[in-house]
Design an enzyme around this catalytic site. Structure first.
Site, short mmCIF file in Angstrom:
data_model
loop_
_atom_site.label_atom_id
_atom_site.label_comp_id
_atom_site.label_asym_id
_atom_site.label_seq_id
_atom_site.Cartn_x
_atom_site.Cartn_y
_atom_site.Cartn_z
N ASN A 38 -47.62 -0.91 -42.19
CA ASN A 38 -46.55 -0.53 -41.26
C ASN A 38 -46.56 0.97 -40.96
OD1 ASN A 38 -45.49 -3.20 -41.27
ND2 ASN A 38 -44.57 -2.77 -43.25
N HIS A 44 -34.09 -10.29 -41.42
CA HIS A 44 -34.83 -10.02 -42.65
C HIS A 44 -34.10 -10.52 -43.90
CE1 HIS A 44 -36.66 -7.13 -45.65
NE2 HIS A 44 -37.72 -7.37 -44.92
N GLU A 96 -31.99 -7.41 -35.83
CA GLU A 96 -32.99 -6.36 -35.99
C GLU A 96 -33.23 -5.74 -34.62
OE1 GLU A 96 -36.44 -7.73 -38.16
OE2 GLU A 96 -35.17 -8.79 -39.58
N SER A 119 -39.34 -8.10 -37.42
CA SER A 119 -40.45 -7.70 -38.27
C SER A 119 -41.61 -8.68 -38.27
CB SER A 119 -39.96 -7.51 -39.70
OG SER A 119 -39.41 -8.70 -40.20
N ASP A 148 -30.66 -3.36 -37.54
CA ASP A 148 -31.65 -2.90 -38.51
C ASP A 148 -32.91 -2.58 -37.70
OD1 ASP A 148 -33.69 -2.60 -40.33
OD2 ASP A 148 -33.42 -4.56 -41.30
N HIS A 182 -38.47 -1.42 -37.84
CA HIS A 182 -39.77 -1.37 -37.16
C HIS A 182 -39.74 -0.65 -35.82
CE1 HIS A 182 -41.79 -3.96 -40.07
NE2 HIS A 182 -40.62 -4.56 -40.16
N LYS A 210 -41.91 2.79 -43.16
CA LYS A 210 -42.77 2.26 -42.11
C LYS A 210 -43.30 3.41 -41.26
CE LYS A 210 -41.08 -2.14 -43.14
NZ LYS A 210 -39.91 -2.99 -43.27
C1 LIG Z 1 -39.20 -3.63 -44.30
C2 LIG Z 1 -37.88 -4.05 -43.84
C3 LIG Z 1 -36.73 -3.77 -44.57
C4 LIG Z 1 -36.81 -3.20 -45.95
O1 LIG Z 1 -37.06 -1.84 -45.94
P1 LIG Z 1 -37.71 -1.22 -47.27
O2 LIG Z 1 -37.45 0.24 -47.13
O3 LIG Z 1 -39.13 -1.58 -47.25
O4 LIG Z 1 -36.96 -1.82 -48.42
C5 LIG Z 1 -35.52 -4.10 -44.04
N1 LIG Z 1 -35.42 -4.69 -42.83
C6 LIG Z 1 -36.50 -5.00 -42.11
C7 LIG Z 1 -36.33 -5.65 -40.78
C8 LIG Z 1 -37.75 -4.70 -42.59
O5 LIG Z 1 -38.83 -5.05 -41.89
#
Ligand SMILES: *Cc1c(COP(=O)(O)O)cnc(C)c1O
Length: 388
Positions: free
Chosen positions: A37, A123, A166, A170, A195, A198, A227
């Site tokens: 990522n 997620h 999101e 993801s 969230d 990405h 990421k």
């Molecule tokens: C990777 C991810 C997370 C978690 O983040 P980390 O910092 O890796 O714990 C949360 N939400 C989504 C949509 C993700 O892809």
């Protein structure tokens, strides 16, 4: 008894190609990975590494305590302020992971009557923050259905719904209809949480993700530094009231060691690159286009995505594993994503593109894919779109 039940679960997973494996990677191994990522190629940026090293000299390795005790340094504070300024929000709180941030926000806001309503494909960390037994959720990206779910919620007068989505999904790479979500939230007196793990650093001319093209702000925005930022750690961006409440009540924030101050310095260096080097996004999107052009030439069954996440949906978990294995043998890394991370029968290879890829990396990947699919008719059938 317990162990034999565990064995049983493992054997069952194996039988249907759903057993997960943990593979260590050597430091030098990085070429030709399409499974990271690190969208902007910042993981190995000398300025980020140097800032990390300087921070280590200055602050030592660990933060020593949770943020409310003594773990929160001036480096954390400056990072939080710079992020709040960049995102145009009142406050930013730092968390050790995006998983903790999501779970923390959702579970803490439930204490005061927040009822989450999730996009189905949210997620795991979002699902894990939901406290109620029945999870209210709407069909992926379906605003009409979200509205129906909101209307049918049996809420007490002291409860408030919160739509959760999101920004960039993801495992699918598609982008949420943010303006319509916001509009629905407003009409329904609901809050909105996004969230953008990405999208941040990646989408929008300024790399602000979902915040790039819209004037309004979601009530809660979560993001990760693991990421596009190429480091680790995460944040919650929100208003003063929610931030103050989280500081009082959020158990992930209160009872967990703050990430190292040196890490905050590395993230600051990375943020500087994200803000001031749009050419990284330029290179990334050139790579995405190159990838999509080749995929179209081969008739590959790519999910519709305009982001660095390019899923090749093969359906069957066994086929996904086989294809990943063939690619690995040819020197390319790409993860097979299977149930329960994605719905059943939608197993996929999740190709993740990066500004660090060269045109040659992508050419070589497709040369390899071409050879594999010619030799393996079953995989070819699983991966390509057939004319009716
Ligand atoms: C990777 C991810 C997370 C978690 O983040 P980390 O910092 O890796 O714990 C949360 N939400 C989504 C949509 C993700 O892809």
């Amino acid at each position: 008894m317990l162990r034999s039940r565990m064995q049983q679960v493992l054997v069952q997973a194996d039988a249907v190609h759903l057993r997960r494996t943990l593979r260590p990677r050597a430091a030098a191994h990085m070429q030709r990975t399409f499974a990271s990522n690190d969208y902007l190629g910042l993981r190995h940026d000398p300025r980020v590494i140097e800032a990390f090293q300087r921070g280590l000299q200055q602050y030592g390795s660990g933060s020593g305590a949770s943020p409310l005790v003594t773990g929160y340094s001036d480096a954390h504070q400056v990072l939080a302020e710079e992020l709040a300024d960049w995102l145009g929000v009142d406050r930013v709180l730092l968390f050790s992971s995006g998983y903790a941030a999501n779970q923390g926000v959702l579970s803490t806001l439930s204490e005061v009557g927040m009822v989450p309503v999730l996009d189905r494909l949210c997620h795991a960390s979002i699902y894990d923050g939901v406290q109620s037994e029945r999870i209210a959720r709407f069909h992926h990206q379906n605003i009409e259905h979200a509205e129906t779910v909101l209307r049918q919620l049996k809420m007490q007068p002291d409860q408030t719904a919160m739509l959760v989505s999101e920004g960039v999904f993801s495992m699918d790479g598609d982008q949420a209809p943010v303006a319509r979500l916001h509009d629905l939230a407003k009409r329904s007196n609901a809050l909105l949480m996004l969230d953008d793990a990405h999208g941040l650093g990646v989408t929008g001319a300024r790399g602000l993700g979902v915040m790039d093209t819209t004037a309004y702000r979601p009530d809660v925005l979560t993001g990760t530094f693991g990421k596009a930022f190429g480091v680790a750690g995460a944040f919650v961006a929100t208003d003063h009231t929610i931030a103050d409440f989280l500081v009082q009540r959020c158990r992930h924030f209160i009872y967990s060691t703050a990430f190292p101050a040196a890490q905050a310095e590395a993230i600051r260096a990375s943020l500087k690159c994200v803000r001031s080097e749009p050419e990284r996004r330029g290179r990334l999107f050139q790579n995405i286009h190159r990838f999509c052009d080749y995929a179209a030439q081969l008739n590959l069954r790519l999910a519709p995505s305009e982001t660095p996440i390019q899923p090749l949906v093969v359906g069957d978990a066994g086929h996904a594993l086989q294809l990943a294995e063939h690619l690995r043998a040819a020197g390319f890394e790409c993860t097979a994503i299977r149930y329960p991370t994605v719905p059943k029968h939608t197993a996929r290879l999740r190709f993740a593109l990066s500004a660090a890829h060269t045109a040659h990396d992508i050419d070589a990947l497709f040369d390899a894919l071409h050879v594999i699919l010619r030799k393996e008719p079953a995989l070819h059938d699983a991966c390509t779109v057939h004319e009716a």
